[in-house]
Design an enzyme around this catalytic site. Structure first.
Site, PDB file in Angstrom:
ATOM      1  N   ASN A 180     -12.682  -0.221  -5.152  1.00 44.79           N
ATOM      2  CA  ASN A 180     -12.453  -0.543  -6.558  1.00 44.79           C
ATOM      3  C   ASN A 180     -13.699  -1.249  -7.109  1.00 44.79           C
ATOM      4  OD1 ASN A 180     -11.620  -1.534  -9.040  1.00 44.79           O
ATOM      5  ND2 ASN A 180     -10.038  -2.867  -8.215  1.00 44.79           N
ATOM      6  N   TYR A 217       0.840  -1.198   0.000  1.00 44.88           N
ATOM      7  CA  TYR A 217       0.000   0.000   0.000  1.00 44.88           C
ATOM      8  C   TYR A 217       0.877   1.250   0.000  1.00 44.88           C
ATOM      9  CZ  TYR A 217      -3.922  -3.076   0.959  1.00 44.88           C
ATOM     10  OH  TYR A 217      -4.867  -4.062   0.855  1.00 44.88           O
ATOM     11  N   CYS A 271      -6.567  -4.946  -7.856  1.00 47.82           N
ATOM     12  CA  CYS A 271      -6.327  -4.558  -6.470  1.00 47.82           C
ATOM     13  C   CYS A 271      -5.822  -5.739  -5.637  1.00 47.82           C
ATOM     14  CB  CYS A 271      -7.580  -3.941  -5.860  1.00 47.82           C
ATOM     15  SG  CYS A 271      -9.053  -4.968  -5.970  1.00 47.82           S
ATOM     16  N   HIS A 272      -5.990  -6.959  -6.135  1.00 48.78           N
ATOM     17  CA  HIS A 272      -5.491  -8.133  -5.407  1.00 48.78           C
ATOM     18  C   HIS A 272      -3.963  -8.134  -5.349  1.00 48.78           C
ATOM     19  CE1 HIS A 272      -5.676  -9.422  -9.655  1.00 48.78           C
ATOM     20  NE2 HIS A 272      -4.623 -10.179  -9.361  1.00 48.78           N
ATOM     21  N   GLU A 276      -1.018 -16.187 -10.515  1.00 52.18           N
ATOM     22  CA  GLU A 276      -0.081 -15.265 -11.168  1.00 52.18           C
ATOM     23  C   GLU A 276       1.371 -15.559 -10.840  1.00 52.18           C
ATOM     24  OE1 GLU A 276      -1.277 -11.268 -10.219  1.00 52.18           O
ATOM     25  OE2 GLU A 276      -3.181 -11.480 -11.262  1.00 52.18           O
TER      26      GLU A 276
END
Length: 156
Positions: free
Chosen positions: A117, A94, A125-126, A152
């Site tokens: 979001n 963040y 945002c993950h 990912e």
């Protein structure tokens, strides 16, 4: 004209909202939400979103190429624009996102923008995690955030 439709994905049902040729919202398909919203047959754009999600889950796509139009404050839009620059397989804290937005002390404001979001997954945002590497907060629940990060390759 606003349209809501459900697409079935590897993450479960997602409710997509399309307006004027843009995806404007993605909601994690809770039964109550589906009952509250008028659902229509998925549009061509919603089906494209489903196809891109399938390609993403199969490792055939790193970026989404959908027309997105999130509604929010100027600061929220700035945060979401930064999120779109985080490559698949990477995360940012963040604080790092706050710094990229021009105010390294705005970590909490970044967290609130993440929380608001309207188009999660497609605006990733993950990929924002705690400074200590902790997975904190996600609208779809931490198991979905964890699943996305594992998919990912940014979480072992």
């Amino acid at each position: 004209m606003k349209k809501n439709g459900v697409i079935h994905t590897f993450l479960g049902d997602l409710i997509l909202t399309e307006e004027d040729g843009f995806i404007t919202a993605v909601d994690f398909g809770s039964g109550e939400l589906k009952l509250e919203m008028k659902m229509e047959k998925p549009t061509t754009l919603m089906l494209l979103a489903k196809k891109q999600l399938e390609e993403f889950s199969e490792g055939k796509r790193d970026q989404f190429t959908l027309p997105l139009h999130p509604e929010g404050t100027p600061f929220q839009k700035k945060v979401w624009a930064v999120l779109l620059t985080i490559p698949k397989g990477e995360t940012r804290s963040y604080q790092e996102v706050a710094k990229l937005c021009g105010n390294e002390k705005a970590s909490r404001a970044v967290g609130m923008a993440n929380n608001r979001n309207p188009i999660p997954i497609f605006i990733p945002c993950h990929r924002v995690i705690g400074k200590n590497g902790a997975l904190v907060g996600y609208g779809g629940g931490l198991p979905i955030k964890e699943a996305l990060l594992r998919l990912e390759g940014s979480l072992l």
